[in-house]
Scaffold this active site. Structure first.
Site, short mmCIF file in Angstrom:
data_model
loop_
_atom_site.label_atom_id
_atom_site.label_comp_id
_atom_site.label_asym_id
_atom_site.label_seq_id
_atom_site.Cartn_x
_atom_site.Cartn_y
_atom_site.Cartn_z
N ALA A 1 0.92 -1.10 0.05
CA ALA A 1 0.08 0.04 0.06
C ALA A 1 0.73 1.33 0.00
CB ALA A 1 -1.20 0.12 1.22
N ALA A 2 2.14 1.27 0.55
CA ALA A 2 2.89 2.29 0.53
C ALA A 2 3.77 2.57 -0.61
CB ALA A 2 3.93 2.52 1.63
N LYS B 1 4.48 2.48 -5.05
CA LYS B 1 3.96 3.49 -6.23
C LYS B 1 2.73 3.11 -6.68
CE LYS B 1 8.17 2.61 -8.36
NZ LYS B 1 8.78 2.19 -7.33
N GLY C 1 -1.04 -7.92 -9.53
CA GLY C 1 -0.14 -7.07 -10.40
C GLY C 1 1.07 -7.40 -10.25
N HIS D 1 11.89 0.36 -18.87
CA HIS D 1 11.40 0.51 -17.09
C HIS D 1 12.35 1.43 -16.47
CE1 HIS D 1 8.51 -2.46 -18.21
NE2 HIS D 1 7.63 -1.98 -17.23
N LYS E 1 12.91 -1.07 -10.82
CA LYS E 1 12.48 -2.41 -11.10
C LYS E 1 13.04 -3.49 -10.90
CE LYS E 1 9.60 -4.80 -14.48
NZ LYS E 1 8.59 -5.15 -13.68
N GLY F 1 7.28 -8.70 -16.62
CA GLY F 1 6.15 -9.67 -16.65
C GLY F 1 5.31 -9.24 -17.90
#
Ligand SMILES: NC(=O)C1=CN([C@@H]2O[C@H](COP(=O)(O)OP(=O)(O)OC[C@H]3O[C@@H](n4cnc5c(N)ncnc54)[C@H](OP(=O)(O)O)[C@@H]3O)[C@@H](O)[C@H]2O)C=CC1
Ligand SMILES: O=C(O)C1=N[C@H](C(=O)O)C[C@H](O)C1
Length: 278
Positions: free
Chosen positions: A14-15, A17, A111, A167, A171, A177
């Site tokens: 939740a914290a 990006k 995700g 990217h 990452k 993916g």
């Protein structure tokens, strides 16, 4: 929206990006209720998930690192729809997160990238046996689904193709993916690409990128200043056909994430790819 029709959502990572975007998107959806915000970052423990995501009002949901108790709590909530765990964490953590959620009857919407084919197979078995829906989506943007569709059509006519994914340099996994999924979709077309016409020597190992199934090569670029970008380049005598997708804001993933949260409760097994639920 009454409690009976509301879908309880836990956001893991939740914290991060993506996690912060998901918190905002869930808060804006009247049929979803944010029940938990999980993240392991020490300095964010106890902070309000909404404020951390940049909302002007607190959501009164604190960030905690207690995933299992949160899964148990939401699983015991009988007045609402079955719960959903949205996971945008880290390739090293995602397998166990999905297993834990399914064990509690909470539906994962995943995700996070970097799951190996063997891990995906094991998770599919686990979801099937538990008769629990699980969505694993390498890319939630509609633009990427359309790019992949166009690539499949082009592959009927072109026998040479290489993928470049670009990217941001935070990452963890390479190739992305999305690039792996794009290569898999092309490989399933039932032909071998890029038949060599000379014997190649890599003077520096890796110069020709990574080799996926059916001769498809993937090249990974990592730079500050990038978000997420992919090119699929087809070549034939006298012509080049390039498909490109660029992400300029992580908001582009949110319609797909919200759709997945709403759809996962209708499933009884693991489904891979956004295109399967559109
Ligand atoms: N499917 C899609 O459309 C997209 C997928 N992604 C994927 O999502 C994942 C996350 O991306 P992004 O948000 O950019 O990454 P970030 O690093 O910004 O966010 C991940 C967050 O998860 C936290 N975290 C790490 N391990 C755990 C754990 N075991 N439990 C709970 N929290 C944890 C991290 O904490 P800390 O930093 O302290 O480790 C961090 O706050 C990546 O795999 C990325 O490839 C990204 C964009 C789109
Ligand atoms: O890490 C990212 O940022 C992204 N990860 C996903 C991937 O690995 O394909 C999706 C998108 O490319 C952004």
């Amino acid at each position: 929206m009454s409690n009976q029709t509301s879908i309880p959502v836990i956001v893991n990572g939740a914290a991060g990006k993506m996690g912060r975007e998901v918190i905002k998107a869930v808060a804006a959806a009247s049929d979803l209720t944010l029940m938990g915000a999980i993240d392991t970052t020490p300095e964010h423990q106890g902070k309000d998930a909404g404020e951390l995501a940049g909302l002007s009002e607190p959501l009164e949901v604190p960030i905690t690192n207690q995933l299992e108790p949160m899964l148990a709590y939401v699983a015991g909530e009988r007045q609402m729809q079955p719960g959903v765990l949205v996971d945008f964490t880290h390739p090293d953590a995602v397998y166990n997160n999905i297993r834990s959620a399914i064990a509690y009857g909470i539906r994962p919407v995943v995700g996070t990238t970097g799951l190996s084919p063997a891990q995906l197979e094991e998770l599919a078995d686990f979801a099937e046996k538990a008769s629990t829906g699980c969505l694993v989506i390498p890319n939630f943007s509609i633009g990427m689904v359309l790019l992949q569709e166009a690539a499949l059509r082009a592959s009927q006519y072109f026998d040479h193709v290489e993928i470049i994914e670009l990217h941001h340099n935070q990452k963890a996994d390479a190739p992305s993916g999305t690039a792996i999924q794009t290569a898999q979709l092309l490989a399933e077309m039932g032909k071998t690409f890029n038949t060599a016409i000379v014997e190649e020597t890599e003077k520096i190992p890796g110069a020709r990128g990574s080799l996926a199934d059916e001769g498809i090569r993937i090249h990974s670029i990592r730079l500050p200043g990038l978000i997420a970008h992919q090119e699929v380049i087809f070549g034939a005598a006298g012509q080049i056909y390039t498909l490109r997708h660029d992400t300029s804001d992580r908001a582009c993933y949110m319609p797909g994430v919200i759709l997945a949260i709403r759809k996962v409760n209708q499933l009884k097994s693991l489904v891979y790819g956004l295109e399967k639920i559109l």
